[in-house]
Design a protein around this motif. Structure first.
Motif, PDB file in Angstrom:
ATOM      1  N   ARG A 177      12.390 -25.612 -32.058  1.00  0.00           N
ATOM      2  CA  ARG A 177      11.698 -26.825 -32.506  1.00  0.00           C
ATOM      3  C   ARG A 177      10.541 -27.168 -31.568  1.00  0.00           C
ATOM      4  NH1 ARG A 177      14.136 -33.002 -32.818  1.00  0.00           N
ATOM      5  NH2 ARG A 177      12.235 -33.963 -33.627  1.00  0.00           N
ATOM      6  N   THR A 178      10.762 -27.007 -30.273  1.00  0.00           N
ATOM      7  CA  THR A 178       9.701 -27.287 -29.296  1.00  0.00           C
ATOM      8  C   THR A 178       8.583 -26.254 -29.399  1.00  0.00           C
ATOM      9  OG1 THR A 178      11.263 -28.342 -27.780  1.00  0.00           O
ATOM     10  CG2 THR A 178       9.187 -27.563 -26.844  1.00  0.00           C
ATOM     11  N   GLU A 179       8.957 -24.973 -29.480  1.00  0.00           N
ATOM     12  CA  GLU A 179       7.957 -23.905 -29.537  1.00  0.00           C
ATOM     13  C   GLU A 179       7.136 -23.956 -30.820  1.00  0.00           C
ATOM     14  OE1 GLU A 179      10.219 -20.356 -28.930  1.00  0.00           O
ATOM     15  OE2 GLU A 179      10.238 -20.590 -26.737  1.00  0.00           O
ATOM     16  N   LEU A 180       7.710 -24.483 -31.886  1.00  0.00           N
ATOM     17  CA  LEU A 180       7.001 -24.590 -33.157  1.00  0.00           C
ATOM     18  C   LEU A 180       6.144 -25.856 -33.240  1.00  0.00           C
ATOM     19  CD1 LEU A 180       9.900 -23.444 -35.508  1.00  0.00           C
ATOM     20  CD2 LEU A 180       7.804 -22.170 -34.997  1.00  0.00           C
ATOM     21  N   GLY A 181       6.116 -26.624 -32.165  1.00  0.00           N
ATOM     22  CA  GLY A 181       5.294 -27.831 -32.141  1.00  0.00           C
ATOM     23  C   GLY A 181       5.856 -28.973 -32.952  1.00  0.00           C
ATOM     24  N   LEU A 182       7.182 -28.999 -33.115  1.00  0.00           N
ATOM     25  CA  LEU A 182       7.825 -30.030 -33.925  1.00  0.00           C
ATOM     26  C   LEU A 182       8.412 -31.150 -33.076  1.00  0.00           C
ATOM     27  CD1 LEU A 182       9.630 -27.670 -36.458  1.00  0.00           C
ATOM     28  CD2 LEU A 182       7.499 -28.934 -36.804  1.00  0.00           C
ATOM     29  N   MET A 183       8.097 -31.123 -31.784  1.00  0.00           N
ATOM     30  CA  MET A 183       8.522 -32.208 -30.893  1.00  0.00           C
ATOM     31  C   MET A 183       7.294 -32.985 -30.446  1.00  0.00           C
ATOM     32  SD  MET A 183      11.697 -32.849 -30.025  1.00  0.00           S
ATOM     33  CE  MET A 183      11.588 -33.522 -28.370  1.00  0.00           C
ATOM     34  N   PRO A 184       7.347 -34.307 -30.498  1.00  0.00           N
ATOM     35  CA  PRO A 184       6.206 -35.086 -29.985  1.00  0.00           C
ATOM     36  C   PRO A 184       6.100 -34.925 -28.467  1.00  0.00           C
ATOM     37  CG  PRO A 184       8.072 -36.519 -30.465  1.00  0.00           C
ATOM     38  CD  PRO A 184       8.439 -35.162 -31.001  1.00  0.00           C
ATOM     39  N   THR A 185       4.889 -35.023 -27.948  1.00  0.00           N
ATOM     40  CA  THR A 185       4.696 -34.891 -26.498  1.00  0.00           C
ATOM     41  C   THR A 185       5.529 -35.921 -25.746  1.00  0.00           C
ATOM     42  OG1 THR A 185       2.445 -34.095 -26.857  1.00  0.00           O
ATOM     43  CG2 THR A 185       2.993 -34.876 -24.639  1.00  0.00           C
ATOM     44  N   HIS A 186       5.588 -37.114 -26.288  1.00  0.00           N
ATOM     45  CA  HIS A 186       6.420 -38.166 -25.718  1.00  0.00           C
ATOM     46  C   HIS A 186       7.491 -38.535 -26.748  1.00  0.00           C
ATOM     47  CE1 HIS A 186       2.723 -38.540 -23.328  1.00  0.00           C
ATOM     48  NE2 HIS A 186       3.502 -38.988 -22.371  1.00  0.00           N
ATOM     49  N   PRO A 187       8.745 -38.117 -26.530  1.00  0.00           N
ATOM     50  CA  PRO A 187       9.816 -38.459 -27.475  1.00  0.00           C
ATOM     51  C   PRO A 187       9.875 -39.969 -27.715  1.00  0.00           C
ATOM     52  CG  PRO A 187      10.586 -36.856 -25.875  1.00  0.00           C
ATOM     53  CD  PRO A 187       9.228 -37.305 -25.410  1.00  0.00           C
ATOM     54  N   HIS A 188      10.239 -40.346 -28.937  1.00  0.00           N
ATOM     55  CA  HIS A 188      10.294 -41.767 -29.293  1.00  0.00           C
ATOM     56  C   HIS A 188      11.318 -42.513 -28.426  1.00  0.00           C
ATOM     57  CE1 HIS A 188       7.712 -41.103 -32.713  1.00  0.00           C
ATOM     58  NE2 HIS A 188       8.506 -40.133 -33.145  1.00  0.00           N
ATOM     59  N   GLU A 189      10.959 -43.727 -28.085  1.00  0.00           N
ATOM     60  CA  GLU A 189      11.852 -44.548 -27.258  1.00  0.00           C
ATOM     61  C   GLU A 189      13.220 -44.734 -27.913  1.00  0.00           C
ATOM     62  OE1 GLU A 189      11.863 -45.995 -24.255  1.00  0.00           O
ATOM     63  OE2 GLU A 189       9.991 -44.989 -23.727  1.00  0.00           O
ATOM     64  N   ASP A 190      13.224 -44.894 -29.235  1.00  0.00           N
ATOM     65  CA  ASP A 190      14.504 -45.057 -29.939  1.00  0.00           C
ATOM     66  C   ASP A 190      15.401 -43.840 -29.739  1.00  0.00           C
ATOM     67  OD1 ASP A 190      13.696 -47.508 -30.815  1.00  0.00           O
ATOM     68  OD2 ASP A 190      13.290 -46.896 -32.888  1.00  0.00           O
ATOM     69  N   ALA A 191      14.799 -42.645 -29.815  1.00  0.00           N
ATOM     70  CA  ALA A 191      15.577 -41.416 -29.640  1.00  0.00           C
ATOM     71  C   ALA A 191      16.108 -41.313 -28.216  1.00  0.00           C
ATOM     72  CB  ALA A 191      14.713 -40.203 -29.975  1.00  0.00           C
ATOM     73  N   LEU A 192      15.279 -41.663 -27.257  1.00  0.00           N
ATOM     74  CA  LEU A 192      15.720 -41.623 -25.860  1.00  0.00           C
ATOM     75  C   LEU A 192      16.876 -42.595 -25.634  1.00  0.00           C
ATOM     76  CD1 LEU A 192      12.212 -41.536 -24.098  1.00  0.00           C
ATOM     77  CD2 LEU A 192      13.801 -39.622 -24.414  1.00  0.00           C
ATOM     78  N   GLN A 193      16.759 -43.776 -26.230  1.00  0.00           N
ATOM     79  CA  GLN A 193      17.814 -44.780 -26.061  1.00  0.00           C
ATOM     80  C   GLN A 193      19.108 -44.333 -26.729  1.00  0.00           C
ATOM     81  OE1 GLN A 193      17.799 -47.662 -24.178  1.00  0.00           O
ATOM     82  NE2 GLN A 193      19.996 -47.571 -24.664  1.00  0.00           N
ATOM     83  N   LEU A 194      18.999 -43.686 -27.873  1.00  0.00           N
ATOM     84  CA  LEU A 194      20.203 -43.217 -28.569  1.00  0.00           C
ATOM     85  C   LEU A 194      20.960 -42.192 -27.732  1.00  0.00           C
ATOM     86  CD1 LEU A 194      18.936 -42.921 -32.255  1.00  0.00           C
ATOM     87  CD2 LEU A 194      20.778 -44.421 -31.424  1.00  0.00           C
ATOM     88  N   HIS A 195      20.252 -41.341 -27.011  1.00  0.00           N
ATOM     89  CA  HIS A 195      20.934 -40.380 -26.139  1.00  0.00           C
ATOM     90  C   HIS A 195      21.699 -41.115 -25.036  1.00  0.00           C
ATOM     91  CE1 HIS A 195      18.449 -37.399 -28.190  1.00  0.00           C
ATOM     92  NE2 HIS A 195      19.188 -36.459 -27.640  1.00  0.00           N
ATOM     93  N   VAL A 196      21.090 -42.170 -24.510  1.00  0.00           N
ATOM     94  CA  VAL A 196      21.783 -42.989 -23.513  1.00  0.00           C
ATOM     95  C   VAL A 196      22.985 -43.680 -24.145  1.00  0.00           C
ATOM     96  CG1 VAL A 196      21.588 -44.986 -21.980  1.00  0.00           C
ATOM     97  CG2 VAL A 196      19.695 -43.351 -22.135  1.00  0.00           C
ATOM     98  N   ASP A 197      22.830 -44.163 -25.375  1.00  0.00           N
ATOM     99  CA  ASP A 197      23.921 -44.858 -26.067  1.00  0.00           C
ATOM    100  C   ASP A 197      25.128 -43.941 -26.271  1.00  0.00           C
ATOM    101  OD1 ASP A 197      22.291 -47.076 -26.200  1.00  0.00           O
ATOM    102  OD2 ASP A 197      21.757 -46.788 -28.320  1.00  0.00           O
ATOM    103  N   VAL A 198      24.852 -42.684 -26.671  1.00  0.00           N
ATOM    104  CA  VAL A 198      25.953 -41.726 -26.849  1.00  0.00           C
ATOM    105  C   VAL A 198      26.681 -41.512 -25.532  1.00  0.00           C
ATOM    106  CG1 VAL A 198      26.540 -39.328 -27.365  1.00  0.00           C
ATOM    107  CG2 VAL A 198      24.907 -40.532 -28.812  1.00  0.00           C
ATOM    108  N   ALA A 199      25.907 -41.265 -24.474  1.00  0.00           N
ATOM    109  CA  ALA A 199      26.519 -41.016 -23.168  1.00  0.00           C
ATOM    110  C   ALA A 199      27.313 -42.222 -22.681  1.00  0.00           C
ATOM    111  CB  ALA A 199      25.428 -40.651 -22.159  1.00  0.00           C
ATOM    112  N   ASP A 200      26.762 -43.410 -22.897  1.00  0.00           N
ATOM    113  CA  ASP A 200      27.445 -44.632 -22.468  1.00  0.00           C
ATOM    114  C   ASP A 200      28.749 -44.825 -23.235  1.00  0.00           C
ATOM    115  OD1 ASP A 200      27.432 -47.249 -21.010  1.00  0.00           O
ATOM    116  OD2 ASP A 200      27.348 -48.023 -23.056  1.00  0.00           O
ATOM    117  N   ALA A 201      28.733 -44.547 -24.541  1.00  0.00           N
ATOM    118  CA  ALA A 201      29.945 -44.693 -25.357  1.00  0.00           C
ATOM    119  C   ALA A 201      31.004 -43.671 -24.956  1.00  0.00           C
ATOM    120  CB  ALA A 201      29.599 -44.540 -26.834  1.00  0.00           C
ATOM    121  N   ILE A 202      30.569 -42.471 -24.625  1.00  0.00           N
ATOM    122  CA  ILE A 202      31.523 -41.445 -24.183  1.00  0.00           C
ATOM    123  C   ILE A 202      32.130 -41.833 -22.846  1.00  0.00           C
ATOM    124  CG2 ILE A 202      31.690 -39.060 -23.333  1.00  0.00           C
ATOM    125  CD1 ILE A 202      29.700 -38.288 -25.548  1.00  0.00           C
TER     126      ILE A 202
END
Length: 237
Positions: A177-202
């Motif tokens: 996905r990254t090599e095909l240019g399908l990732m934004p240069t700066h990941p969305h804040e919502d996506a970054l927060q969701l990763h934190v939310d998953v880790a926090d819930a675990i």
């Protein structure tokens, strides 16, 4: 045997098979491959063994090396995933892996919130925090490395050894996905927060919160990349 020659032959033949240039039923002779690729018999032989291990070909006595149909391929093999992502099968491959992730990772996150050892959940939380920092900085290479590590940790934290063995396939699609240019240069804040939310819930032992947050990550991922496969027919075996 020079590993570079071996890898070149494996990559050349693997890509051609994945692309359909060498269609199912095609028979290749070792001596023809030697001449075409400019390598020794031993290099060809070892390359064929690798392709056999992926389910792409079979050796038939007194016939040669026969290309197998896709139904025989080990579609979880990272090399094969890479070849398909780099060719005309890109849409089908990206869709299949994204749908697989959507089915597995929310369940893995739910399990992890119930059974993850403290050291793994703490590491996951640290990686999520680091992802947010690196994502905001726009370092895609470093972010990709962290993203792969994060999702491998979730699979591992589930305590399900079959989930954990999907780490290479998931790593391959994140890389693609990254090599095909399908990732934004700066990941969305919502996506970054969701990763934190998953880790926090675990880490906090909240299974349904972990599942729901991971499901949102997966749904966001599908929304961002489904245009790649929207016109791609599905494969039925």
């Amino acid at each position: 045997m020079p590993s570079s020659l071996h890898n070149r032959v494996v990559d050349s033949l693997g890509r051609r098979i994945a692309e359909g240039e060498l269609a199912a039923g095609t028979v290749m002779r070792a001596e023809s491959l030697e001449r075409e690729l400019g390598v020794s018999r031993s290099v060809v032989r070892e390359a064929i063994r690798v392709l056999q291990s992926i389910g792409l070909v079979e050796s038939v006595k007194r016939v040669g090396v026969r290309v197998l149909p896709m139904a025989e391929w080990n579609v979880f093999d990272p090399q094969l995933i890479g070849w398909r992502l780099a060719g005309s099968g890109q849409g089908a491959q990206l869709r299949s892996l994204t749908e697989l992730r959507s089915a597995i990772e929310p369940m893995a996150a739910e399990l992890a919130a119930s059974v993850a050892p403290q050291d793994i959940s703490a590491e996951l939380m640290a990686v999520a925090a680091r992802m947010r920092s690196i994502g905001r900085a726009g370092d895609l290479d470093a972010f990709l490395e962290l993203d792969i590590h994060y999702h491998r940790l979730v699979l591992r934290a589930s305590g399900n050894e079959m989930f954990a063995k999907l780490d290479e396939a998931i790593g391959a699609v994140l890389t693609g996905r990254t090599e095909l240019g399908l990732m934004p240069t700066h990941p969305h804040e919502d996506a970054l927060q969701l990763h934190v939310d998953v880790a926090d819930a675990i880490q906090g032992g909240h299974p349904m919160r972990a599942r729901e947050a991971m499901d949102l990550i997966m749904r966001r991922t599908i929304a961002e990349v489904e245009s790649v496969w929207s016109a791609t027919p599905r494969l039925y075996f």
